[in-house]
Design an enzyme around this catalytic site. Structure first.
Site, PDB file in Angstrom:
ATOM      1  N   GLY A 183      48.835  54.924  57.857  1.00 27.37           N
ATOM      2  CA  GLY A 183      47.395  54.928  57.674  1.00 27.37           C
ATOM      3  C   GLY A 183      46.696  54.078  58.711  1.00 27.37           C
ATOM      4  O   GLY A 183      47.210  53.840  59.820  1.00 27.37           O
ATOM      5  N   ARG A 208      52.285  45.691  49.710  1.00 22.71           N
ATOM      6  CA  ARG A 208      52.379  45.244  48.330  1.00 22.71           C
ATOM      7  C   ARG A 208      53.805  44.785  48.057  1.00 22.71           C
ATOM      8  O   ARG A 208      54.767  45.452  48.439  1.00 22.71           O
ATOM      9  CB  ARG A 208      51.975  46.353  47.344  1.00 22.71           C
ATOM     10  CG  ARG A 208      50.490  46.691  47.352  1.00 22.71           C
ATOM     11  CD  ARG A 208      49.640  45.535  46.847  1.00 22.71           C
ATOM     12  NE  ARG A 208      48.211  45.846  46.765  1.00 22.71           N
ATOM     13  CZ  ARG A 208      47.340  45.585  47.719  1.00 22.71           C
ATOM     14  NH1 ARG A 208      47.741  45.022  48.852  1.00 22.71           N
ATOM     15  NH2 ARG A 208      46.057  45.875  47.549  1.00 22.71           N
ATOM     16  N   GLU A 243      52.256  37.551  42.117  1.00 25.03           N
ATOM     17  CA  GLU A 243      51.336  36.698  42.874  1.00 25.03           C
ATOM     18  C   GLU A 243      50.391  35.968  41.937  1.00 25.03           C
ATOM     19  O   GLU A 243      49.925  36.577  40.956  1.00 25.03           O
ATOM     20  CB  GLU A 243      50.533  37.551  43.878  1.00 25.03           C
ATOM     21  CG  GLU A 243      51.396  38.175  44.943  1.00 25.03           C
ATOM     22  CD  GLU A 243      50.633  39.073  45.901  1.00 25.03           C
ATOM     23  OE1 GLU A 243      51.199  39.442  46.934  1.00 25.03           O
ATOM     24  OE2 GLU A 243      49.476  39.422  45.596  1.00 25.03           O
ATOM     25  N   HIS A 273      49.307  36.354  50.867  1.00 31.35           N
ATOM     26  CA  HIS A 273      48.455  37.544  50.768  1.00 31.35           C
ATOM     27  C   HIS A 273      47.101  37.309  51.448  1.00 31.35           C
ATOM     28  O   HIS A 273      46.042  37.546  50.860  1.00 31.35           O
ATOM     29  CB  HIS A 273      48.256  37.953  49.306  1.00 31.35           C
ATOM     30  CG  HIS A 273      47.939  39.413  49.149  1.00 31.35           C
ATOM     31  ND1 HIS A 273      48.319  40.146  48.058  1.00 31.35           N
ATOM     32  CD2 HIS A 273      47.266  40.284  49.957  1.00 31.35           C
ATOM     33  CE1 HIS A 273      47.897  41.398  48.179  1.00 31.35           C
ATOM     34  NE2 HIS A 273      47.255  41.503  49.331  1.00 31.35           N
TER      35      HIS A 273
END
Length: 334
Positions: free
Chosen positions: A160, A236, A265, A284
């Protein structure tokens, strides 16, 4: 303008810095923004019932949360992945869910390459050695282990917005790029997943968390990777079997890993990944730059304006593009 009659109540569910607050301050005539840090549940649940719009980052929004948000008509993801929002519940309640595809792509792509370089160049290890006074002459093993991206084949799983930017950066550094996706896209660099794993010096993950991708990089997938290869994950955490990854890193089957995301997380203090010297970790935040935040806020303000004007929302992911604001509005809590 009667501010109380038209102002949208927005719950910005993140800790905003002064630049972000100043950026949206000119919209204060029609946006009533209440800020709440993601770990501040007391403020979140106090503000939630009066919020018409939620600007959401990472702290999951559950079906129970959405039921409590009795005036909410839009949950706007500050980013692309909506796996932390109960989209099905939102749809049942008539709440639109929108996201911002591509808004964080430049930052995540640069952060991905940063993790690649940090592992290939043993950056954190050398930083620690230098601070400890172990400088020149350097460890002779550097000449046996440190790599250039230009000498590597980089395999991108998912193709993507972020992955395509990573590809351009890597190719500019003379690296070879392969990629895989749900089907052969005709690009000469496309490979089936098993072939990509076997051919790549660096494997980088760029796909959403779905029922199909959860646990995709399992023990068998890691065993297919080249001895001494590197795994990078900025997508992820649950896409990777963390137990199998720890074993591969401890046994030396993989040279290292660069991880910005984890299965749970915030990452738990007893997660064994934190104990490994051949892992570079960030919490993250590859997306989290001043440039991305400005793009996020531009998108968020635009969709709030669309909502107020009765125009079609941009990037609605659950098909609700003309959400209705409450007809008989309750007086917001002060």
């Amino acid at each position: 303008m009667d501010r109380e009659a038209v102002a949208l109540r927005v719950l910005a569910h993140y800790a905003a810095g002064p630049k972000a607050v100043d950026f949206v301050a000119p919209q204060s005539e029609w946006l009533d923004i209440r800020y709440c840090a993601e770990d501040d549940n007391a403020t979140f649940y106090r503000e939630l019932p009066d919020a018409e719009v939620i600007w959401h980052v990472l702290r999951p929004i559950t079906a129970d949360d959405l039921v409590k948000a009795r005036r909410c008509v839009l949950v706007h993801k500050m980013g692309a992945g909506v796996n932390t929002i109960d989209v099905e519940a939102a749809t049942e309640l008539g709440i639109a869910v929108a996201n911002m595809p591509g808004a964080n792509s430049p930052s995540v792509a640069e952060g991905t390459v940063l993790l690649m370089l940090a592992i290939l160049r043993r950056l954190t290890e050398l930083d620690r050695a230098t601070r400890a006074g172990r400088g020149w002459p350097s460890d002779p093993s550097l000449g046996e282990t440190v790599r250039d991206i230009g000498g590597c084949t980089v395999g991108l799983i998912g193709y993507g917005n972020v992955a395509k930017r990573v590809a351009r950066i890597v190719e500019a550094m003379d690296g070879q790029v392969l990629h895989t996706s749900t089907r052969d896209d005709g690009h000469p660099g496309w490979r089936p997943l098993p072939d990509l794993l076997a051919a790549s010096d660096i494997v980088s993950l760029h796909l959403p968390l779905t029922s199909a991708s959860a646990g995709m990089i399992d023990r068998a997938a890691l065993e297919r990777m080249k001895p001494g290869a590197v795994l990078v994950n900025t997508s992820r955490g649950a896409i990777v079997d963390e137990g199998a990854l720890v074993d591969a890193l401890r046994d030396g089957d993989l040279a290292g890993a660069g991880l910005d995301v984890f299965a749970t997380e915030p990452v738990a203090a007893d997660n064994p990944l934190l104990e490994l010297d051949n892992v570079v970790l960030t919490p993250h935040v590859t997306w989290y730059t001043a440039d991305t935040m400005q793009r996020y806020l531009e998108h968020a303000v635009d969709n709030c304006r669309r909502l107020l004007d009765g125009r079609e929302l941009a990037n609605a992911v659950n098909g609700i593009v003309f959400p209705n604001r409450p007809v008989n509005r309750e007086t917001p809590s002060q």
